[in-house]
Scaffold this active site. Sequence first.
Site, PDB file in Angstrom:
ATOM      1  N   PRO B 640       0.805  -1.231   0.000  1.00 16.24           N
ATOM      2  CA  PRO B 640       0.000   0.000   0.000  1.00 16.24           C
ATOM      3  C   PRO B 640       0.834   1.276   0.000  1.00 16.24           C
ATOM      4  CG  PRO B 640      -0.415  -1.345   1.986  1.00 16.24           C
ATOM      5  CD  PRO B 640       0.524  -2.129   1.122  1.00 16.24           C
ATOM      6  N   GLN B 646       2.365   5.520  -6.351  1.00 17.33           N
ATOM      7  CA  GLN B 646       2.054   5.424  -7.780  1.00 17.33           C
ATOM      8  C   GLN B 646       0.794   6.215  -8.111  1.00 17.33           C
ATOM      9  OE1 GLN B 646       3.550   3.440 -10.601  1.00 17.33           O
ATOM     10  NE2 GLN B 646       5.002   4.302  -9.172  1.00 17.33           N
ATOM     11  N   GLU B 713      -0.933   3.636 -13.914  1.00 14.03           N
ATOM     12  CA  GLU B 713      -1.401   4.634 -14.872  1.00 14.03           C
ATOM     13  C   GLU B 713      -2.773   5.205 -14.563  1.00 14.03           C
ATOM     14  OE1 GLU B 713       0.277   3.230 -19.034  1.00 14.03           O
ATOM     15  OE2 GLU B 713       0.075   1.553 -17.667  1.00 14.03           O
TER      16      GLU B 713
END
Lengths: 165, 748
Positions: B640, B646, B713
């Site tokens: 996490p 990210q 992404e």
Amino acid sequence: MSPSISLTLNGAKRDVALDDPRVTLLDLLRERLALPGTKKGCDRGQCGACTVLVNGRRVNSCLTLAATLDGAEITTIEGLAAGDDLHPVQAAFIENDAFQCGYCTPGQIMSAVGLIAEDRAGEDLERIREGMSGNICRCAAYHGITLAVRQATRGSAGIKKDDAA
Amino acid sequence: MPDTLDPHIRFGSNSGQPATRRDGVAKVTGTATFAADNTPEGLLYAVFAPAAIARGRVTSLDTAAAEAHPGVTHVLTPQNRPPLQGDPSDKPTMFSFRFEALQDDTVRYAEQPIALVVGETLEAATEGARLLSPHYETEKPRVGIDDAEPYGFEADAFGKPANTVHGDPDAGHGSAATSLDVTYETAPQYHNAMETHAVVATWDGDHLTLDMPSQALSMSCAGFAHYFGIPAENVTVRSPYLGGGFGSKAIPTGPYVLAILAARMTGRPVKMMLTRQQMFGPVGHRGQTRQRLRLGADADGKLTVIDHEGISATSTFDTFIEPAANASQGIYAAGALRSTHRAVALDVGTPGPMRAPGEASGSAALECAMDEMAEALGMDPLDFRLKNYAETEPGTGKPYSSKALRECYAQGAERFGWAKRPLQPGQMRDEHGHLVGWGMGTAFFPCPMFMADARAALRADGTALFETSAADMGQGAWTSLAQIAADSLGLPLDKVEFRAGHSGLPDGGVAGGSGHTATAGNALHTAGGDVVRQLGEIAAADPASSLHGAGNASFVARDGRLYIDGDDSRSDAFADILSRLGNAEIAGSGSASRDPDMAKQYAMNAHGAVFAEVRIDPDLCQMRVTRLVGAFAAGRIINPRLAESQLFGGMIWGISFALHEEARHDPRRGHIVNSDLAGYHVPVNADVHGLEVISVHEDDPHVNALGIKGVGEIGITGTVGAIGNAIWHASGKRIRRFPIRVEDLIRE
Ligand code: FES
Ligand code: FES
């Protein structure tokens, strides 16, 4: 007839023969003195990846000609930890996940060390953000960087000892 | 965290833990070795001269001046460049582009290499390249999206997206009570990883070693081997750390090929590191787009059609079409869906995949169009999305492998305080009199898998070695993959040695498409499972083992012991099994890719909801994102701490897309006028405020054995639209071009 300069580099005195007057401090460290921890991100003073401390001040080593540094005291990322003990800023960067790829990280850390020494931001997050904005992180680890700088500021000011959380 | 996944993957105590990065100490002490940090004995430096124009021909180069410069050893031009064994137009691997490596004197884009200078020092080579003083015959460059005619193309696997139609779009338009027809534009963007592309190339006979950042190590070996006429196994790529990649570091490029050629020609190692300016041409970018969105809705607010037409820019000599219009497939339950793609060929470097290729640009336009439709219907934008919530994949009707988007909407909205949002724009001001606006967008990203192999070895001392040529470009592969590996053998993380980032290891696949943790992770998991299986067979056959005779029972590994699945009373220590065997170690192997049956049955995506607050100075029109809350459901989260980083990173890329990034071309010479980090804006620390990530729990038993979807992404999707919509909500102005600039608000 190469000019030579003498430096105190990460605490050690060094005489350095300059093979070329065009050499920047960054390329001196990286290409000639086997200290590639300092990174090149732009070579133009626009990103902060190359930040080192010269006489205690943070500077962009890509914009500094080595020939101008005779007698200077230089600290790079390689000279920050005391043996196996990480500098508080280094430890705070790991703990706060203040990097992803790690490429901007040496510059961020040196900049943070400089900022804390300048005592201009304290624990104010907005001022930390401002004071760290000369260092671009394309991975955008800014959230962690800001928290890490605050944590290290606290640590170095001795305000809060149990800041491990 | 409740865990309802199959028991065979429940044993892990490492996955799900917020371990700090295993490469953390190396990265904070400056000892992590990036490509250009290597300075082998006898090193030469190579610098290429970049074209200053975008279209034309090089008519002269002052090679004599360059050669005469002290320290310069070689000057390569199209006249004397030694031959390559593979043509720069060849496509030896799936991710190959035609590149420029001095094959002729044509200039096809600015920053294209037009000569290469090699020298004993970086300073000598740099000055040598400058002394070439090129002259050109210039032609009028085509660099704007209106400078060339759009054309259709035949779909192909990579870079040429198919047109897709589900249902009857024309009927959808016909039956709509409310129709919307809007066109959005997105700017050309350049990856600009902080580490510019760099290589140290060293030949030893016909063996080539490349220290270079690579998102696809095995594929890079195959690619370079082709151009130099050697077997792929003669190429070694060492890429322990990438200073960011974002899609740009997966393919062989012209500059790399030239540096390798220089090394072969000189018989000495050659280092090349691109300047920041050289990153704006030969190493890919996100092509600009123009997207027309026509939406129809019935009186109830249900979408009758989403009709998404995209025009994307590519180069004149190769094709990579940003598949923007595909973003409208698979997300909202519209009666009909149509996505069409066309291209315009411009005098720019060939675009390529850049963080969320297609989804980022497409989602930006779609989420704004959805907001405009909600406005037209007089509906709250979140209610409008819920009204059109897709329970199964629109068009195909496939069930989702998992989809906790409803929870993302609910948790994100709750945290943000969305319920207090006034429907009309221009209603909120802060204490300084600044306009305040709130917007939202849906985040959406597919979860592809590539192919990967891995090896595992359990050693007699109770430690294990895992190997795969995975790439860590910042996402945390060194750490999260090691966590998965440790779990596969039921070992604590510190008992696992993990080797990656070297092409000599089993093929770790591609770090891209947000699929690396899923792909390489499942390969490691399978390799560990192979070791467990062998241990079980050995123990079951060994009369001295308490597991003797367990026969077909399956085994699980936990805390350095092997147990019969479901029967904790019988177990045997790894160390005992191995010592009785007199064996040094047990080796296993594994591989992973998408299960085609699952892919046939299920639609697989990660989802999320992003809520943005912006404040606008009414006099200066300066815009600030002051809060950004993202709630994401992306299957199993291995770490996490790293996943949050990210997602933050993706969301900040969203801020960048919405408000900062844009390469601007000079219309006469065609070069990019802001090709540096002062002019090409990306967010700095002071641009980032009030970021929050909520990780919404999601179990996915179908996507892969570990239930991993990927988080690299998705953060950028949803965010761009949310910010654009918040700007409308603050100002009442719809700006249909990204990035949104101060002058857009002033002019409107
Ligand atoms: S490399 Fe010196 S500021 Fe970017
Ligand atoms: S950590 Fe990658 S650029 Fe900052």
